[in-house]
Design an enzyme around this catalytic site. Structure first.
Site, mmCIF file in Angstrom:
data_model
loop_
_atom_site.group_PDB
_atom_site.id
_atom_site.type_symbol
_atom_site.label_atom_id
_atom_site.label_comp_id
_atom_site.label_asym_id
_atom_site.label_seq_id
_atom_site.Cartn_x
_atom_site.Cartn_y
_atom_site.Cartn_z
ATOM 1 N N SER A 127 -3.495 2.689 -5.106
ATOM 2 C CA SER A 127 -3.786 1.467 -4.368
ATOM 3 C C SER A 127 -5.239 1.443 -3.917
ATOM 4 C CB SER A 127 -2.873 1.378 -3.142
ATOM 5 O OG SER A 127 -3.291 0.355 -2.265
ATOM 6 N N TYR A 143 0.637 4.368 4.493
ATOM 7 C CA TYR A 143 0.829 3.943 3.100
ATOM 8 C C TYR A 143 -0.336 4.427 2.237
ATOM 9 C CZ TYR A 143 0.757 0.898 -0.988
ATOM 10 O OH TYR A 143 0.687 0.422 -2.275
#
Length: 336
Positions: free
Chosen positions: A128, A153
């Site tokens: 990501s 995350y």
């Protein structure tokens, strides 16, 4: 590639990648736990687009179930695994951090172990853009460090990159990590801003806009993401012969391990993005202005030079094209 496993096949990107592979005549085994993080009906509808297609099979497995996942990989004997299953969402990681440890850390270990035990030829996995965290230098380059994540995350995604490197080094497994930049498009996730904006605008309800004047994003259309994934999956990562252990390059390695950005390399101000959603919906939004939330990165901006050099492709779909496609899908799917 003849046989590929796609984890997270009932997810947003997983659906599109599985379809792209099937269109190319690749046999696909989809794996998904169908976790109800958001509306399970949407996941079932995505899966229904795949089930029945020639060359597609499906296993409902939680990737954190090491034995079940390993057995499925052993039976299918894939050439590659495209690992897209994960617990997504920056904000949800503030509320339920243990879900990220299970899916993104323990689950990724299952994928690595199955790749090792079953001698998979190439592991491609989703990272990501959030791993860049507190980096202020833009555009974000894979050759810059990414060791200051500002959400759990992001930390789990960075951990995946490091875990993959250890397996590439120890066992020679080619691993390629893909740093996605704000993916959007038809069949998208309901927790994403563009989905929430569209739903609220069409219903005549207010939208929550966080730090509008400060935010810009590198919005990347899902078809461009898929094209990059499929091209990279066909090129197993190789060791960098010029790798210098005294000056290590964060994007390459002496092991068969690589990292690539996949982004539209054109950041768009949040205010303009909302303007485009409004135009596609045919009505103005009621904007409720709020401060930035914890874990939000003000600007994302991808350097995609390495991607272009590797597979001769750069994502380039503008939001003026991609957003109307999403809104048209939303109207049709939800009968708005």
């Amino acid at each position: 590639m003849n046989r590929v496993v796609v984890t997270g096949a009932a997810g947003f990107i997983g659906l599109h990648v599985a379809e792209a592979l099937l269109d190319r005549g690749v046999e696909v085994m989809g794996v998904d736990a169908l976790v109800p993080y958001y509306d399970p009906a949407l996941k079932q509808a995505r899966l229904a687009k795949l089930v029945g297609r020639n060359g597609f099979s499906f296993e409902q497995i939680d990737i954190a179930d090491h034995d079940a996942f390993d057995a499925a990989i052993g039976a299918f004997r894939p050439d590659a695994i495209i690992h897209l299953a994960a617990q997504a969402g920056v904000r949800y990681s503030l509320e339920n951090p243990r879900a990220y440890a299970s899916a993104n850390l323990d689950g990724f270990l299952s994928v690595l172990e199955a790749s090792r035990r079953r001698q998979v030829g190439h592991l491609v996995y989703a990272s990501s853009s959030s791993v860049y965290g507190a980096n202020a230098k833009v555009p974000f380059s894979e050759h810059d460090g990414a060791d200051h994540p500002i959400s759990l995350y992001a930390a789990t995604k960075r951990a995946n990159e490091l875990m993959a490197h250890s397996y590439a080094h120890l066992y020679g497994i080619p691993t390629t990590g893909l740093r996605f930049f704000t993916v959007y498009g038809p069949w998208g996730r309901p927790d994403m801003a563009y989905f929430k904006f569209t739903k609220a605008i069409l219903a005549g309800e207010p939208i929550d806009v966080y730090a509008e004047a400060q935010m810009s994003r590198d919005f990347t259309y899902v078809d461009d993401i898929c094209e990059a994934i499929v091209r990279l999956a066909a090129q197993p990562a190789a060791a960098d012969p010029a790798f210098d252990h005294k000056r290590p390059d964060p994007a390459t390695s002496a092991a068969p391990w690589r990292i690539y950005n996949i982004g539209n390399h054109t950041p768009v101000a949040l205010s303009h993005f909302i303007d485009v959603v409004e135009a596609a919906c045919g009505r103005k939004a009621i904007r409720r202005h709020l401060p930035a939330q914890p874990g939000d990165v003000p600007t994302t901006y991808a350097d995609v030079a390495d991607l272009a050099a590797a597979v001769e492709f750069r994502p380039d779909t503008p939001i003026e094209v991609g957003i109307p496609r999403f809104v048209a899908w939303f109207r049709k799917f939800y009968r708005v």
